[in-house]
Design a protein around this motif. Structure first.
Motif, PDB file in Angstrom:
ATOM      1  N   GLU A   6       0.807  -1.227   0.000  1.00  0.00           N
ATOM      2  CA  GLU A   6       0.000   0.000   0.000  1.00  0.00           C
ATOM      3  C   GLU A   6       0.840   1.276   0.000  1.00  0.00           C
ATOM      4  O   GLU A   6       0.515   2.262   0.659  1.00  0.00           O
ATOM      5  CB  GLU A   6      -0.950   0.012   1.215  1.00  0.00           C
ATOM      6  CG  GLU A   6      -1.874  -1.197   1.290  1.00  0.00           C
ATOM      7  CD  GLU A   6      -2.761  -1.347   0.064  1.00  0.00           C
ATOM      8  OE1 GLU A   6      -3.084  -0.332  -0.561  1.00  0.00           O
ATOM      9  OE2 GLU A   6      -3.111  -2.484  -0.280  1.00  0.00           O
ATOM     10  N   GLY A   7       1.961   1.230  -0.738  1.00  0.00           N
ATOM     11  CA  GLY A   7       2.770   2.426  -0.879  1.00  0.00           C
ATOM     12  C   GLY A   7       3.834   2.617   0.182  1.00  0.00           C
ATOM     13  O   GLY A   7       4.588   3.589   0.126  1.00  0.00           O
ATOM     14  N   GLN A   8       3.910   1.698   1.166  1.00  0.00           N
ATOM     15  CA  GLN A   8       4.892   1.816   2.239  1.00  0.00           C
ATOM     16  C   GLN A   8       6.054   0.854   2.001  1.00  0.00           C
ATOM     17  O   GLN A   8       5.838  -0.330   1.728  1.00  0.00           O
ATOM     18  CB  GLN A   8       4.258   1.488   3.591  1.00  0.00           C
ATOM     19  CG  GLN A   8       3.156   2.437   4.014  1.00  0.00           C
ATOM     20  CD  GLN A   8       2.598   2.067   5.374  1.00  0.00           C
ATOM     21  OE1 GLN A   8       3.124   1.200   6.065  1.00  0.00           O
ATOM     22  NE2 GLN A   8       1.528   2.732   5.765  1.00  0.00           N
TER      23      GLN A   8
ATOM     24  N   LYS B  88       5.872   5.645   4.246  1.00  0.00           N
ATOM     25  CA  LYS B  88       5.084   5.927   3.052  1.00  0.00           C
ATOM     26  C   LYS B  88       5.946   6.570   1.965  1.00  0.00           C
ATOM     27  O   LYS B  88       6.639   7.540   2.192  1.00  0.00           O
ATOM     28  CB  LYS B  88       3.914   6.850   3.389  1.00  0.00           C
ATOM     29  CG  LYS B  88       3.010   7.143   2.200  1.00  0.00           C
ATOM     30  CD  LYS B  88       1.835   8.029   2.586  1.00  0.00           C
ATOM     31  CE  LYS B  88       0.955   8.332   1.387  1.00  0.00           C
ATOM     32  NZ  LYS B  88      -0.185   9.207   1.751  1.00  0.00           N
TER      33      LYS B  88
ATOM     34  N   PHE C 128       4.508   6.116  -1.651  1.00  0.00           N
ATOM     35  CA  PHE C 128       3.446   6.403  -2.602  1.00  0.00           C
ATOM     36  C   PHE C 128       2.099   6.308  -1.908  1.00  0.00           C
ATOM     37  O   PHE C 128       1.982   5.729  -0.820  1.00  0.00           O
ATOM     38  CB  PHE C 128       3.470   5.401  -3.765  1.00  0.00           C
ATOM     39  CG  PHE C 128       4.794   5.274  -4.450  1.00  0.00           C
ATOM     40  CD1 PHE C 128       5.326   6.328  -5.174  1.00  0.00           C
ATOM     41  CD2 PHE C 128       5.522   4.100  -4.373  1.00  0.00           C
ATOM     42  CE1 PHE C 128       6.547   6.216  -5.805  1.00  0.00           C
ATOM     43  CE2 PHE C 128       6.742   3.964  -5.003  1.00  0.00           C
ATOM     44  CZ  PHE C 128       7.264   5.034  -5.722  1.00  0.00           C
ATOM     45  N   SER C 129       1.080   6.836  -2.537  1.00  0.00           N
ATOM     46  CA  SER C 129      -0.271   6.657  -2.021  1.00  0.00           C
ATOM     47  C   SER C 129      -0.720   5.222  -2.278  1.00  0.00           C
ATOM     48  O   SER C 129      -0.221   4.576  -3.210  1.00  0.00           O
ATOM     49  CB  SER C 129      -1.245   7.619  -2.708  1.00  0.00           C
ATOM     50  OG  SER C 129      -1.429   7.249  -4.070  1.00  0.00           O
TER      51      SER C 129
ATOM     52  N   GLN D  75      -3.370   4.302  -3.638  1.00  0.00           N
ATOM     53  CA  GLN D  75      -3.961   4.263  -4.979  1.00  0.00           C
ATOM     54  C   GLN D  75      -2.880   4.116  -6.053  1.00  0.00           C
ATOM     55  O   GLN D  75      -3.039   3.332  -7.002  1.00  0.00           O
ATOM     56  CB  GLN D  75      -4.774   5.543  -5.230  1.00  0.00           C
ATOM     57  CG  GLN D  75      -6.010   5.693  -4.363  1.00  0.00           C
ATOM     58  CD  GLN D  75      -5.704   6.184  -2.951  1.00  0.00           C
ATOM     59  OE1 GLN D  75      -4.578   6.590  -2.652  1.00  0.00           O
ATOM     60  NE2 GLN D  75      -6.705   6.145  -2.085  1.00  0.00           N
ATOM     61  N   ASN D  76      -1.787   4.843  -5.912  1.00  0.00           N
ATOM     62  CA  ASN D  76      -0.705   4.738  -6.896  1.00  0.00           C
ATOM     63  C   ASN D  76      -0.018   3.377  -6.821  1.00  0.00           C
ATOM     64  O   ASN D  76       0.378   2.818  -7.847  1.00  0.00           O
ATOM     65  CB  ASN D  76       0.312   5.859  -6.700  1.00  0.00           C
ATOM     66  CG  ASN D  76      -0.179   7.182  -7.242  1.00  0.00           C
ATOM     67  OD1 ASN D  76      -1.173   7.237  -7.964  1.00  0.00           O
ATOM     68  ND2 ASN D  76       0.502   8.258  -6.891  1.00  0.00           N
TER      69      ASN D  76
END
Length: 232
Positions: A88-90, A107, A109-110, A112-113
């Motif tokens: 999840e971007g982490q 983190k 990225f988001s 969503q990305n």
């Protein structure tokens, strides 16, 4: 499209994306993913790799670094960086010890990305992609092939290659990240999608089975016979 750049492994596409970023922005992302940083891991062979300060980059260097030339990284660093897409971007802290606590990370990225990139990686390992041979029976996979001329001294050898494939599975809720590198493939093929992806497929298949992960695909993947060559 951005999806097509990943699916077809386009150096030109990666270069055009990099032109929309400043050197500092690219350097920040690479650094956040662990490139140029020594892994905080007490294990022999954990190396820093090479990522020069962004202030020293020339335009041509920023362009080539967009598709992997002009910097160096270990296979471990590549696998570690993929945790940002799988989690999840982490990006998850590395450890040699198993823990019962939920994985935590920093983190980059988001969510969503990260999910969007996972979808692109799935396309790269599917029909029309450069990593079709990474597909495995029963499990969805996503990943990226890579091929580079091998560095010799201060230049690159014209007839020696390093080929790799890095990815994750199952793609919607990844449980594992697997990275495979073939040093100087010599069986007549050298693209990462041809020589490293089949090893990735076998490792993923057996590992998820041993972990007791339930298959998320009911049918055998449709592996397209016609190869898609990578640009490098």
């Amino acid at each position: 499209s951005v999806e097509g750049v990943i699916q077809k492994s386009s150096n030109v596409g990666a270069l055009k994306i990099s032109q929309k970023m400043s050197p500092r922005e690219m350097w920040d992302v690479y650094t956040a993913l662990g490139y140029g940083q020594k892994p905080q891991l007490q294990f022999p062979g954990a190396v820093t790799g090479r990522l020069r300060p962004w202030k020293t980059w020339r335009p041509i260097e920023q362009a080539t670094m967009a598709y992997g030339y002009g910097l160096s990284a270990s296979l471990f660093q590549m696998a570690h960086s993929y945790t940002a897409f799988a989690h999840e971007g982490q990006i998850i802290q590395t450890t040699m010890l198993k823990s019962g606590d939920p994985a935590s990370g920093v983190k980059v990225f988001s969510p969503q990305n990260a999910a969007a990139v996972r979808k692109m990686l799935q396309m790269a390992a599917g029909p029309g992609g450069t990593g079709q041979k990474a597909q495995t029976v029963g499990y969805s996979v996503g990943g990226k092939s890579g091929t580079a001329h091998k560095q010799v001294g201060k230049g690159y050898a014209s007839n020696k290659y390093r080929s790799w494939f890095t990815g994750m599975a199952p793609i919607d809720q990844p449980r594992i990240v697997v990275a495979v590198m073939i040093d100087e493939p010599s069986a007549g093929q050298y693209y990462g999608g041809a020589v490293a992806a089949p090893v990735f497929s076998e490792v993923v298949q057996q590992t998820l089975r041993m972990m007791g992960v339930q298959p998320d695909m009911a049918v055998k993947p449709q592996i397209v016979v016609q190869a898609v060559e990578e640009s490098f």
